[in-house]
Design a protein around this motif. Structure first.
Motif, short mmCIF file in Angstrom:
data_model
loop_
_atom_site.label_atom_id
_atom_site.label_comp_id
_atom_site.label_asym_id
_atom_site.label_seq_id
_atom_site.Cartn_x
_atom_site.Cartn_y
_atom_site.Cartn_z
N TRP A 46 0.83 -1.61 -0.18
CA TRP A 46 -0.09 0.03 0.20
C TRP A 46 0.60 0.72 0.10
O TRP A 46 0.60 1.97 -0.08
CB TRP A 46 -1.06 0.07 1.17
N ARG A 47 2.02 1.29 0.80
CA ARG A 47 2.84 2.26 0.33
C ARG A 47 3.29 2.73 -1.44
O ARG A 47 3.59 4.01 -1.61
CB ARG A 47 4.11 2.20 0.91
N MET A 48 3.01 1.55 -1.72
CA MET A 48 3.66 1.72 -3.57
C MET A 48 2.30 1.80 -4.27
O MET A 48 2.51 3.20 -4.89
CB MET A 48 4.02 0.48 -3.94
N ALA A 49 1.02 1.68 -3.75
CA ALA A 49 -0.39 1.80 -4.34
C ALA A 49 -1.07 1.57 -3.98
O ALA A 49 -1.00 0.82 -2.65
CB ALA A 49 0.01 0.81 -6.10
N GLY A 50 -2.10 2.28 -4.37
CA GLY A 50 -3.04 2.52 -3.73
C GLY A 50 -4.23 0.91 -3.53
O GLY A 50 -4.77 0.26 -3.05
N GLU A 51 -4.11 0.29 -4.86
CA GLU A 51 -4.75 -0.36 -5.17
C GLU A 51 -3.89 -2.05 -5.78
O GLU A 51 -3.59 -2.30 -7.36
CB GLU A 51 -5.95 -0.35 -5.89
N PRO A 52 -3.29 -2.89 -4.80
CA PRO A 52 -1.79 -3.33 -6.05
C PRO A 52 -3.20 -4.80 -6.11
O PRO A 52 -4.05 -4.84 -5.85
CB PRO A 52 -1.21 -4.11 -4.48
N VAL A 53 -2.28 -5.26 -7.31
CA VAL A 53 -3.08 -6.91 -7.66
C VAL A 53 -2.24 -8.19 -7.00
O VAL A 53 -0.52 -7.65 -7.13
CB VAL A 53 -2.36 -6.68 -9.35
N LEU A 54 -2.94 -8.79 -6.46
CA LEU A 54 -2.91 -9.85 -5.65
C LEU A 54 -2.57 -10.79 -7.04
O LEU A 54 -3.92 -11.33 -7.54
CB LEU A 54 -3.02 -9.95 -4.46
N CYS A 55 -1.71 -11.51 -7.45
CA CYS A 55 -1.40 -12.62 -8.14
C CYS A 55 -1.54 -13.73 -8.30
O CYS A 55 -0.68 -14.40 -7.88
CB CYS A 55 -0.39 -12.49 -9.69
N PHE A 56 -2.84 -15.56 -8.35
CA PHE A 56 -2.59 -16.00 -7.91
C PHE A 56 -2.89 -17.60 -8.61
O PHE A 56 -3.39 -16.83 -9.72
CB PHE A 56 -3.62 -16.28 -6.68
N ASP A 57 -2.37 -18.80 -9.18
CA ASP A 57 -3.04 -19.68 -9.28
C ASP A 57 -4.40 -19.55 -9.35
O ASP A 57 -4.67 -20.02 -9.02
CB ASP A 57 -1.88 -20.80 -9.38
N GLY A 58 -5.48 -19.98 -11.23
CA GLY A 58 -6.22 -20.36 -10.79
C GLY A 58 -6.54 -21.49 -11.56
O GLY A 58 -8.33 -22.31 -10.81
N ASP A 59 -6.03 -22.82 -10.10
CA ASP A 59 -6.49 -23.44 -9.74
C ASP A 59 -6.88 -23.72 -8.12
O ASP A 59 -7.09 -22.12 -7.32
CB ASP A 59 -5.51 -25.08 -9.84
N GLN A 60 -7.80 -24.82 -7.83
CA GLN A 60 -7.87 -24.32 -6.33
C GLN A 60 -7.26 -23.77 -5.26
O GLN A 60 -7.58 -23.37 -4.35
CB GLN A 60 -8.79 -26.15 -5.54
N ALA A 61 -6.22 -24.52 -5.63
CA ALA A 61 -5.12 -24.16 -4.67
C ALA A 61 -4.70 -22.80 -4.55
O ALA A 61 -5.09 -21.73 -3.27
CB ALA A 61 -3.47 -24.86 -4.54
N GLY A 62 -5.06 -22.17 -5.98
CA GLY A 62 -4.87 -20.64 -5.85
C GLY A 62 -5.81 -20.23 -5.08
O GLY A 62 -5.56 -18.30 -4.76
N LEU A 63 -7.35 -20.63 -5.82
CA LEU A 63 -8.15 -20.06 -5.23
C LEU A 63 -8.19 -19.92 -3.48
O LEU A 63 -8.69 -19.02 -2.47
CB LEU A 63 -9.59 -20.67 -5.27
N LYS A 64 -7.99 -21.03 -3.08
CA LYS A 64 -8.03 -20.51 -1.62
C LYS A 64 -6.61 -19.87 -0.76
O LYS A 64 -7.08 -18.87 0.52
CB LYS A 64 -7.24 -22.40 -0.83
#
Length: 642
Positions: A300-318
């Motif tokens: 948040w110090r860098m940007a107000g809306e960071p993008v958090l990137c995850f794998d599209g499988d069940q483990a990534g969703l969790k």
């Protein structure tokens, strides 16, 4: 009392400078861009009526363009409030939740020790770099080459190789006069069941980990042998390194954010490096663990809306859901997160190597807001066909939104969830009435399962989702409705004051129009009284001239006259309000459609398929309504005049 630079850096990093200054000034709403940590106000150091005082969270600095004052957190408090420097430090430390250092004579000695330890880490980094280029680094170089990393990229990130030896680094450092106690304090050597220490990292590709000032404070090592239990090994916690407070590539990404306007959090070192090589220099990664609160504060110090990137499988969703629970309590106006889900089985490194940078850009363009991710989690796979089940969902949603500490954001989240639930329940009840009687036009029930026709439909949708649901569709189309909204705002800047809250966070599907919208907000941030011609000039300077011309041409062809120059302002306001309402309704339906697609992709049940078909029908109805109303042209009784 003398404070160590490390302590001052820590409390500065934890407290946005806007939080300090915001206690003494009122931010100018139109010039301030909180999502980028960019704030404007009338200067508290001299009297003025128009805001020329600027502070930027990313840099931790303020400057007044009127009287010339500038400084950091501490200088603001000493010069404006008359505090002594130790008093200013104590106030910032209190805001940061950090205890003041003990007033003892050992403080300077510890700081000198830290300085000497960073010197040792620098020596180790240079040693590993040299060994990567030597004969024993051939296998490591081949591995990096196979992973697509160029020599320039390897040099830029100072990648190295730790030889398959118990004493290679230890002997090198000893030859430079480094004591064994310093090696141990840096986590470079280790004891196990023998009285003599030996190298912690052996036969590993080495990733130096810098702090926020670019100094090497730790290492990550990737094993070259498949027989090693730990594929990745990080430095232990040391005087220099506290894993939960560090993001890999933070210092470089912070510089890139100024150009990109966003920051991306991915899983590991290789993802960060591969993205940087592909042109995404604004990526960071936690160090082998889930995100921590302190790491989110850094984002948040860098940007107000960071993008958090995850794998599209069940483990990534969790993992995404865990991150959402971490983020939720701390969100504020201009401070949230978006969640990008990658195609199943691919990480960012795989994606950019196989499909190029545009594939990753498409994933970022489809990043989901926090509210949408939470809604998807709570409703995916659920059946809400009774009052009790609907009441239970509403109870969970109330409990989730109650965690938000900021009162105004909590209110809007509660309102958003109520609207989603009402629409969702209405769709389910409507679907139930349509299914009453003898069946669904031939696609009836057989033994509690859909017929073969229904199953085939479900299979086709699921297969399509697996290919493309999480990747932006090619051949992006500019809608008349979105073009009309943007053209109206540019041609009639008075609309911006009337609908500022909606305009600032306008949700546009078309990426080209989002660039024009960004240019519009940028020029307003610097001059709230700007006129149409100045806005068009800014659009041209931002490289969006062709997009603007295409949008105007589309509006003319669709006969959306109030959006164009010369229309009466009362006609413009009436038509714009109705078009904006239609746009917001459709975007809500679009979000629900994506949620239904994702739910079916991850859990292909009959209920999820039924829900998707119902949402698709509602979305088609909304599109038909748009075609009938034709935005401005028919929605207002006066809209035909120009």
């Amino acid at each position: 009392m003398r404070f160590s630079p490390t302590f001052l850096d820590e409390i500065r990093d934890r407290v946005p400078i806007s939080s300090v200054i915001g206690q003494r000034v009122s931010w100018d709403r139109r010039k301030t861009n909180a999502s980028k940590g960019d704030y404007w106000a009338c200067c508290p150091f001299h009297g003025e009526k128009s805001p020329s005082f600027h502070c930027e969270d990313r840099k931790g600095r303020y400057h007044c363009f009127g009287c010339g004052v500038s400084g950091d957190h501490f200088r603001f408090l000493t010069e404006l409030d008359g505090l002594s420097f130790p008093e200013a430090v104590e106030r910032i430390a209190d805001m940061a939740g950090v205890a003041m250092p003990a007033r003892d004579e050992q403080a300077e000695a510890r700081e000198k020790q830290r300085a000497s330890l960073t010197d040792v880490m620098e020596m180790a980094a240079s040693f590993f770099q040299e060994r990567l280029q030597g004969a024993d680094g051939a296998k490591a170089r081949a591995y990096l080459r196979d992973r697509g990393l160029t020599p320039a990229t390897q040099q830029s990130f100072r990648l190295g190789y730790a030889p398959d030896s118990r004493n290679a680094l230890k002997e090198y450092l000893a030859s430079k006069g480094v004591a064994k106690e310093q090696m141990e304090a840096c986590g470079l050597t280790v004891f196990e069941d023998v009285p003599v220490s030996y190298d912690r990292f052996r036969d590993r590709i080495m990733f130096p980990i810098p702090d926020s000032r670019g100094r090497i404070i730790a290492f990550g090592g990737r094993a070259m042998s498949p027989d090693v239990a730990a594929k990745y090994l990080n430095s232990p916690e040391t005087e220099l390194f506290h894993k939960g407070n560090v993001l890999y590539n933070f210092a470089r990404a912070r510089k890139a954010v100024g150009k990109e306007g966003a920051v991306i959090a991915v899983e590991g070192y290789m993802d960060v490096i591969a993205l940087a090589q592909a042109g995404f220099e604004n990526a960071v990664a936690p160090l082998g663990t889930a995100l921590t609160e302190n790491q989110m504060e850094l984002l948040w110090r860098m940007a107000g809306e960071p993008v958090l990137c995850f794998d599209g499988d069940q483990a990534g969703l969790k993992a995404a859901w865990r991150a959402a629970d971490l983020v939720l309590p701390a969100i504020q106006p201009g401070r949230t997160a978006r969640f990008a889900l990658l195609p199943e089985g691919k990480d960012p490194d795989d994606l950019v190597r196989a499909d190029g940078p545009d594939a990753f850009r498409a994933v970022l363009a489809e990043a989901r807001p926090l509210a949408e991710l939470l809604w998807m989690r709570e409703t995916a796979g659920g059946v809400y066909d009774t009052p009790e089940r609907r009441a239970e969902l509403e109870r969970r949603l109330r409990e989730i939104t109650s965690r938000i500490r900021d009162e105004s954001v909590r209110f809007h989240y509660q309102q958003d969830m109520r609207e989603r639930a009402q629409s969702f329940f209405g769709a389910q009840r409507g679907g139930g009435r349509e299914r009453g009687g003898s069946g669904q036009g031939g696609a009836g029930r057989q033994g509690g399962q859909w017929s073969r026709a229904g199953a085939a439909h479900r299979s086709a949708i699921t297969e399509s989702l697996g290919r493309s649901a999480l990747v932006k569709r090619a051949g992006e189309v500019m809608s008349v409705k979105e073009a009309t909204i943007i053209v109206a705002l540019v041609n009639h800047p008075a609309l911006i004051d009337d609908y500022f809250e909606h305009v600032e966070f306008l949700d546009l599907a078309n990426s080209d129009l989002r660039k024009v919208h960004g240019a519009l907000l940028d020029v307003l941030a610097h001059d709230p009284t700007v006129d149409r011609n100045a806005i068009v000039e800014t659009i041209d300077r931002n490289g969006c001239h062709d997009v603007w011309e295409r949008a105007v041409a589309l509006v003319r062809r669709a006969r959306q006259w109030p959006a164009l120059e010369g229309a009466a302002i009362e006609d413009v306001r009436d038509a714009f309000q109705q078009t904006l309402h239609l746009h917001r309704t459709q975007r809500i339906l679009h979000r629900e459609l994506k949620q239904a697609e994702a739910a079916l992709a991850t859990d292909p049940t009959d209920e999820n398929l039924r829900h998707l078909v119902e949402i698709q029908a509602q979305f088609r109805d909304a599109q038909a309504t748009e075609a009938l109303i034709e935005g401005f042209g028919i929605s207002s009784g006066r809209a035909g005049r120009s």
